[in-house]
Scaffold this motif. Structure first.
Motif, PDB file in Angstrom:
ATOM      1  N   CYS A   1      13.823 -65.782   8.442  1.00 50.03           N
ATOM      2  CA  CYS A   1      15.234 -66.068   8.181  1.00 50.03           C
ATOM      3  C   CYS A   1      15.354 -67.416   7.472  1.00 50.03           C
ATOM      4  CB  CYS A   1      16.024 -66.095   9.480  1.00 50.03           C
ATOM      5  SG  CYS A   1      17.768 -66.490   9.250  1.00 50.03           S
ATOM      6  N   GLU A   2      15.844 -67.384   6.247  1.00 53.47           N
ATOM      7  CA  GLU A   2      16.095 -68.609   5.487  1.00 53.47           C
ATOM      8  C   GLU A   2      17.566 -69.015   5.540  1.00 53.47           C
ATOM      9  OE1 GLU A   2      14.600 -67.432   1.619  1.00 53.47           O
ATOM     10  OE2 GLU A   2      12.680 -68.374   2.055  1.00 53.47           O
ATOM     11  N   LEU A   3      18.438 -68.027   5.723  1.00 52.32           N
ATOM     12  CA  LEU A   3      19.872 -68.272   5.776  1.00 52.32           C
ATOM     13  C   LEU A   3      20.509 -67.140   6.567  1.00 52.32           C
ATOM     14  CD1 LEU A   3      22.407 -69.857   4.638  1.00 52.32           C
ATOM     15  CD2 LEU A   3      22.446 -68.131   2.830  1.00 52.32           C
ATOM     16  N   TYR A   4      21.402 -67.495   7.466  1.00 55.64           N
ATOM     17  CA  TYR A   4      22.168 -66.510   8.224  1.00 55.64           C
ATOM     18  C   TYR A   4      23.485 -67.197   8.529  1.00 55.64           C
ATOM     19  CZ  TYR A   4      22.444 -62.298  11.163  1.00 55.64           C
ATOM     20  OH  TYR A   4      22.749 -61.066  11.691  1.00 55.64           O
ATOM     21  N   ALA A   5      24.477 -66.965   7.673  1.00 54.67           N
ATOM     22  CA  ALA A   5      25.706 -67.750   7.715  1.00 54.67           C
ATOM     23  C   ALA A   5      26.921 -66.845   7.815  1.00 54.67           C
ATOM     24  CB  ALA A   5      25.800 -68.617   6.461  1.00 54.67           C
ATOM     25  N   LEU A   6      27.873 -67.237   8.644  1.00 52.99           N
ATOM     26  CA  LEU A   6      29.083 -66.462   8.882  1.00 52.99           C
ATOM     27  C   LEU A   6      30.258 -67.083   8.143  1.00 52.99           C
ATOM     28  CD1 LEU A   6      30.367 -64.114  10.529  1.00 52.99           C
ATOM     29  CD2 LEU A   6      30.858 -65.800  12.312  1.00 52.99           C
ATOM     30  N   HIS A   7      31.051 -66.212   7.502  1.00 55.00           N
ATOM     31  CA  HIS A   7      32.274 -66.619   6.810  1.00 55.00           C
ATOM     32  C   HIS A   7      33.367 -65.653   7.228  1.00 55.00           C
ATOM     33  CE1 HIS A   7      29.856 -69.198   4.159  1.00 55.00           C
ATOM     34  NE2 HIS A   7      28.976 -68.230   4.264  1.00 55.00           N
ATOM     35  N   GLU A   8      34.621 -66.052   6.968  1.00 58.95           N
ATOM     36  CA  GLU A   8      35.725 -65.173   7.340  1.00 58.95           C
ATOM     37  C   GLU A   8      36.882 -65.299   6.368  1.00 58.95           C
ATOM     38  OE1 GLU A   8      37.579 -66.166  11.100  1.00 58.95           O
ATOM     39  OE2 GLU A   8      37.536 -68.292  10.643  1.00 58.95           O
ATOM     40  N   ASN A   9      37.695 -64.259   6.354  1.00 56.78           N
ATOM     41  CA  ASN A   9      39.019 -64.319   5.761  1.00 56.78           C
ATOM     42  C   ASN A   9      39.971 -63.775   6.819  1.00 56.78           C
ATOM     43  OD1 ASN A   9      39.057 -61.453   5.526  1.00 56.78           O
ATOM     44  ND2 ASN A   9      38.177 -61.542   3.472  1.00 56.78           N
TER      45      ASN A   9
ATOM     46  N   VAL B   1      32.204 -62.035   7.114  1.00 59.21           N
ATOM     47  CA  VAL B   1      31.168 -61.772   6.127  1.00 59.21           C
ATOM     48  C   VAL B   1      29.936 -62.591   6.501  1.00 59.21           C
ATOM     49  CG1 VAL B   1      30.510 -61.892   3.697  1.00 59.21           C
ATOM     50  CG2 VAL B   1      32.878 -61.337   4.323  1.00 59.21           C
ATOM     51  N   ILE B   2      28.806 -61.910   6.623  1.00 60.07           N
ATOM     52  CA  ILE B   2      27.541 -62.575   6.903  1.00 60.07           C
ATOM     53  C   ILE B   2      26.741 -62.590   5.603  1.00 60.07           C
ATOM     54  CG2 ILE B   2      25.428 -62.585   8.280  1.00 60.07           C
ATOM     55  CD1 ILE B   2      26.947 -60.765  10.303  1.00 60.07           C
ATOM     56  N   VAL B   3      26.275 -63.779   5.226  1.00 57.63           N
ATOM     57  CA  VAL B   3      25.398 -63.930   4.074  1.00 57.63           C
ATOM     58  C   VAL B   3      24.032 -64.313   4.624  1.00 57.63           C
ATOM     59  CG1 VAL B   3      24.973 -65.159   1.911  1.00 57.63           C
ATOM     60  CG2 VAL B   3      27.326 -64.656   2.622  1.00 57.63           C
ATOM     61  N   GLU B   4      23.024 -63.518   4.270  1.00 60.73           N
ATOM     62  CA  GLU B   4      21.679 -63.697   4.817  1.00 60.73           C
ATOM     63  C   GLU B   4      20.676 -63.854   3.686  1.00 60.73           C
ATOM     64  OE1 GLU B   4      20.672 -60.456   7.512  1.00 60.73           O
ATOM     65  OE2 GLU B   4      22.792 -59.949   7.654  1.00 60.73           O
ATOM     66  N   LYS B   5      19.595 -64.556   3.989  1.00 57.32           N
ATOM     67  CA  LYS B   5      18.471 -64.647   3.049  1.00 57.32           C
ATOM     68  C   LYS B   5      17.192 -64.579   3.868  1.00 57.32           C
ATOM     69  CE  LYS B   5      16.608 -67.405  -0.733  1.00 57.32           C
ATOM     70  NZ  LYS B   5      16.727 -68.695  -1.455  1.00 57.32           N
ATOM     71  N   TRP B   6      16.316 -63.662   3.477  1.00 62.41           N
ATOM     72  CA  TRP B   6      15.077 -63.398   4.203  1.00 62.41           C
ATOM     73  C   TRP B   6      13.890 -63.538   3.260  1.00 62.41           C
ATOM     74  CZ3 TRP B   6      15.324 -62.745   9.367  1.00 62.41           C
ATOM     75  CH2 TRP B   6      16.601 -62.561   9.898  1.00 62.41           C
ATOM     76  N   THR B   7      12.763 -63.971   3.799  1.00 65.29           N
ATOM     77  CA  THR B   7      11.580 -64.184   2.973  1.00 65.29           C
ATOM     78  C   THR B   7      10.952 -62.885   2.495  1.00 65.29           C
ATOM     79  OG1 THR B   7      10.166 -64.340   4.929  1.00 65.29           O
ATOM     80  CG2 THR B   7      11.008 -66.411   4.001  1.00 65.29           C
ATOM     81  N   SER B   8      11.205 -61.773   3.196  1.00 62.73           N
ATOM     82  CA  SER B   8      10.619 -60.490   2.776  1.00 62.73           C
ATOM     83  C   SER B   8      11.400 -59.326   3.364  1.00 62.73           C
ATOM     84  CB  SER B   8       9.158 -60.395   3.225  1.00 62.73           C
ATOM     85  OG  SER B   8       9.076 -60.201   4.630  1.00 62.73           O
ATOM     86  N   GLU B   9      11.229 -58.177   2.741  1.00 62.18           N
ATOM     87  CA  GLU B   9      11.833 -56.934   3.241  1.00 62.18           C
ATOM     88  C   GLU B   9      11.297 -56.604   4.636  1.00 62.18           C
ATOM     89  OE1 GLU B   9      13.970 -54.559   1.884  1.00 62.18           O
ATOM     90  OE2 GLU B   9      14.255 -55.438  -0.100  1.00 62.18           O
ATOM     91  N   ASP B  10       9.988 -56.813   4.834  1.00 62.07           N
ATOM     92  CA  ASP B  10       9.380 -56.487   6.134  1.00 62.07           C
ATOM     93  C   ASP B  10       9.990 -57.307   7.261  1.00 62.07           C
ATOM     94  OD1 ASP B  10       7.717 -54.610   4.958  1.00 62.07           O
ATOM     95  OD2 ASP B  10       6.004 -55.968   4.825  1.00 62.07           O
ATOM     96  N   LEU B  11      10.174 -58.614   7.030  1.00 60.52           N
ATOM     97  CA  LEU B  11      10.755 -59.453   8.078  1.00 60.52           C
ATOM     98  C   LEU B  11      12.237 -59.144   8.273  1.00 60.52           C
ATOM     99  CD1 LEU B  11       8.827 -62.771   7.425  1.00 60.52           C
ATOM    100  CD2 LEU B  11       8.517 -61.156   9.318  1.00 60.52           C
TER     101      LEU B  11
END
Length: 103
Positions: free
Chosen positions: A37-45, A50-60
């Motif tokens: 997990c490089e980024l797991y951030a919550l936003h709202e309206n 809305v969750i914006v995520e960034k992962w190092t790989s598809e497997d993880l």
């Protein structure tokens, strides 16, 4: 190459606090326990989270889908959403500068 995920969740208006509490319980677990997990951030309206995520790989990212954090989140969301979440896995198209052209 990293994998970016955007997830949109629409709570029932009367269950918004329940849905937010589910996020509050699960997010620290993702940050502390889910490898890749490089980024797991919550936003709202007004209507959605809305969750914006960034992962190092598809497997993880796939492993995250069965993690304790996700079990906590799914349990907390039970009955709180107006519709099924919309989840999109994305691959960056790096344009412009490296720092501004991709997550």
């Amino acid at each position: 190459m990293s994998v970016v995920v955007v997830a949109v969740l629409k709570p029932l208006p009367e269950r918004r606090a329940q849905v937010r509490a589910a996020f509050e319980a699960a997010f620290p677990l993702v940050h502390e326990q889910d490898a890749g997990c490089e980024l797991y951030a919550l936003h709202e309206n007004d209507d959605e989270f809305v969750i914006v995520e960034k992962w190092t790989s598809e497997d993880l990212l796939d492993e995250h889908g069965t993690s304790a954090a996700m079990k906590t989140l799914v349990s907390g969301l039970d009955g709180g959403l107006a519709e099924a979440p919309v989840i999109r896995r994305l691959r960056a198209i790096p344009l412009g500068t490296a720092s501004q052209g991709q997550l």
